[in-house]
Scaffold this motif. Structure first.
Motif, short mmCIF file in Angstrom:
data_model
loop_
_atom_site.label_atom_id
_atom_site.label_comp_id
_atom_site.label_asym_id
_atom_site.label_seq_id
_atom_site.Cartn_x
_atom_site.Cartn_y
_atom_site.Cartn_z
N ASN A 170 0.85 -1.18 0.00
CA ASN A 170 0.00 0.00 0.00
C ASN A 170 0.89 1.23 0.00
N HIS A 188 -11.52 3.31 7.70
CA HIS A 188 -11.60 4.74 7.38
C HIS A 188 -12.89 5.36 7.93
N GLY A 192 -2.95 2.74 5.00
CA GLY A 192 -3.91 1.73 5.44
C GLY A 192 -3.32 0.80 6.47
N GLN A 216 -4.44 0.50 10.42
CA GLN A 216 -4.91 -0.75 11.01
C GLN A 216 -4.08 -1.12 12.24
#
Length: 525
Positions: A43, A344, A415, A419
């Motif tokens: 990512n 998100h 991302g 997390q």
């Protein structure tokens, strides 16, 4: 005379900057006719930016693109479509209330068209579907189709518009194993007929299976290109993250305890299959129970029920022998750790800084706040910011959260780092609370993460299990279900099979149960 295949796409020196960030750094890449090129990267590696430039959504700061030997006009999606570039996104863009035919035609001509033109369009759609082995019913409502059938419609939309270069973004993310096999067969037919495919996926086994060549981005740069033959998963992973990646190795549960949470014949309200219908389940300490299923079959209802955001309309739910309170704050106080599906929209408040997000679920507790005016107005509390920031710093260090520090807005995190922040918030108790989580509800815990972040998150869940927590993993990723689950159950149509030991399932049997066509999937534990 050369027998080398024709180059259908050439990206030369593509560079794109967003302020000081170089998202793409002088990337040069080619695609041949009849080739499947896998595009890999973590990512934030630059894959999405590069595809957005190719599709005309961004304009490169430097470099040029040629399609079939002709320059591609920058920043013009219509020019990309006209040049024969099609894209199938991970999240489908179909109108459920329209027919297959209307979805395919949407945007290609006025919606109200003479019946003769509509008849010709139907004939052409059927010809394209037959040519590429993608059978459809033109008059079927898209809302009535399975996930695999909807993806078929998305691919047909691109092919109907004359796509000769097809970009597939995580195409198997929501498919059953049988649907994935059907997709791979379709890709074979497409390539045999001269189509070229850019295949974007985090699933390394399928990358090695379907592609002839791989290209790897890291930090905005093209760091590796190689023929698929002779390349291993370990090599791909190392190219992606820059170092060897230690995957999640299945270690069976060794100390399974009593049931922490018990559902008895539970039903909930919800639209379509996004509800529970007479579901029973026991979640035991020291064990990971993994739930497989195609998205939209009740998994959201189960996760929301156990996270306190949906109520049961029938049956009973008990947490450690007491009724489950349908209130998130009380659940957290009683030892429930929540890892939501959408990090998100639900997992963080993007405009708030990292430190506030790190304590948000316990902000009203004594660890991080105290009442104002001696508790006369219970809704007003004074935030103990020093304690909150100290705890956020512990999470940041223990879970390797990177991205600007405690005062950076949470939306600025990648991302994977977002997390990790959610994981640390869920699993790490404040200094004043020695108690570790009793129940962990992890809904799509690695969705959209790169291989390094996936391994990290999965390892933390296994460690929490070994520390005595009951862990529920709800995932659309069958590889993840089989890698983590000590017991596995399958959801279909709001109903749940009896959990069985992971070793008792085969990929075929679990895939059939996901499709609702395998009665053996309901065997006893």
């Amino acid at each position: 005379m050369s027998n080398a295949p024709q180059t259908v796409l050439r990206l030369a020196g593509i560079t794109k900057r967003f302020g000081p960030l170089v998202a793409n750094d002088a990337i040069t890449l080619e695609l041949a006719a009849g080739e499947v090129l896998a595009l890999l990267g973590e990512n934030g590696a630059g894959k999405s930016t590069l595809m957005s430039i190719l599709f005309g959504h961004y304009v490169a700061d430097e470099g040029a693109i040629e399609v079939f030997g002709r320059p591609l006009s920058p920043g013009d999606p219509r020019a990309a479509l006209a040049a024969g570039i099609g894209m199938v996104h991970q999240h489908f863009t179909l109108a459920d209330n329209l027919s297959v035919l209307d979805n395919v035609l949407l945007g290609t001509e006025p919606f109200w068209r003479p019946s003769s033109r509509r008849s010709a369009a139907r004939t052409r759609l059927l010809e394209v579907s037959q040519r590429f082995g993608l059978p459809v019913m033109p008059d079927a409502a898209v809302g009535s189709l399975s996930v695999g059938e909807r993806q078929r419609v998305e691919i047909l939309k691109a092919l109907y518009r004359g796509a000769r270069i097809l970009i597939l973004d995580e195409p198997t993310a929501v498919l059953t194993p049988q649907e994935s096999e059907a997709l791979f067969a379709t890709l074979g037919q497409m390539v045999a007929q001269g189509l070229s495919i850019i295949f974007i996926s985090h699933k390394l086994p399928e990358v090695l299976r379907v592609s002839q060549r791989v290209a790897v981005l890291r930090g905005g740069k093209l760091v590796a290109q190689a023929a698929t033959i002779g390349t291993t998963q370990a090599q791909l992973a190392q190219w992606m993250v820059g170092h060897a990646v230690e995957g999640t190795v299945r270690r069976p549960a060794t100390r399974v305890g009593d049931a922490v949470c018990v559902l008895e014949r539970v039903s909930t309200e919800g639209g379509g299959h996004d509800r529970l219908r007479d579901v029973s389940l026991r979640l035991r300490a020291g064990e990971i129970t993994a739930i497989a299923g195609v998205s939209g079959n009740g998994q959201v209802a189960l996760a929301e029920l156990l996270c306190g955001t949906r109520r049961a309309t029938g049956g009973t739910v008990e947490l450690m022998g007491r009724p489950l309170p349908p209130q998130p704050a009380r659940l957290v106080a009683r030892g429930v750790a929540r890892i939501p599906e959408d990090r998100h929209a639900v997992g963080v408040v993007g405009d708030l800084p990292v430190w506030e997000n790190a304590v948000s679920e316990r902000l009203r507790g004594p660890a991080f706040s105290r009442p104002l005016l001696f508790g006369i107005l219970p809704g007003l509390r004074w935030v103990r910011q020093r304690a909150a920031r100290r705890h956020a710093q512990r999470i940041e260090k223990a879970y390797d959260v990177r991205g600007g520090g405690l005062d950076a807005p949470a939306r600025s995190l990648s991302g994977g780092n977002m997390q990790k922040l959610i994981l640390g918030r869920a699993l790490m108790a404040p200094d004043t609370e020695a108690r570790a989580p009793r129940l962990i509800v992890a809904h799509q815990p690695t969705w959209g993460l790169d291989i390094g972040a996936v391994a990290y998150v999965q390892q933390q869940l296994v460690a929490a299990r070994d520390a005595g927590a009951a862990v529920l993993v709800v995932s659309d990723d069958l590889d993840e279900v089989l890698a983590l689950g000590d017991r596995v159950a399958v959801m279909h149509g709001g109903q749940l099979t009896e959990p069985r030991a992971a070793q008792a399932w085969t990929r075929e049997s679990i895939g059939l149960a996901m499709a609702g066509t395998h009665p053996a999937g309901a065997g006893s534990a």
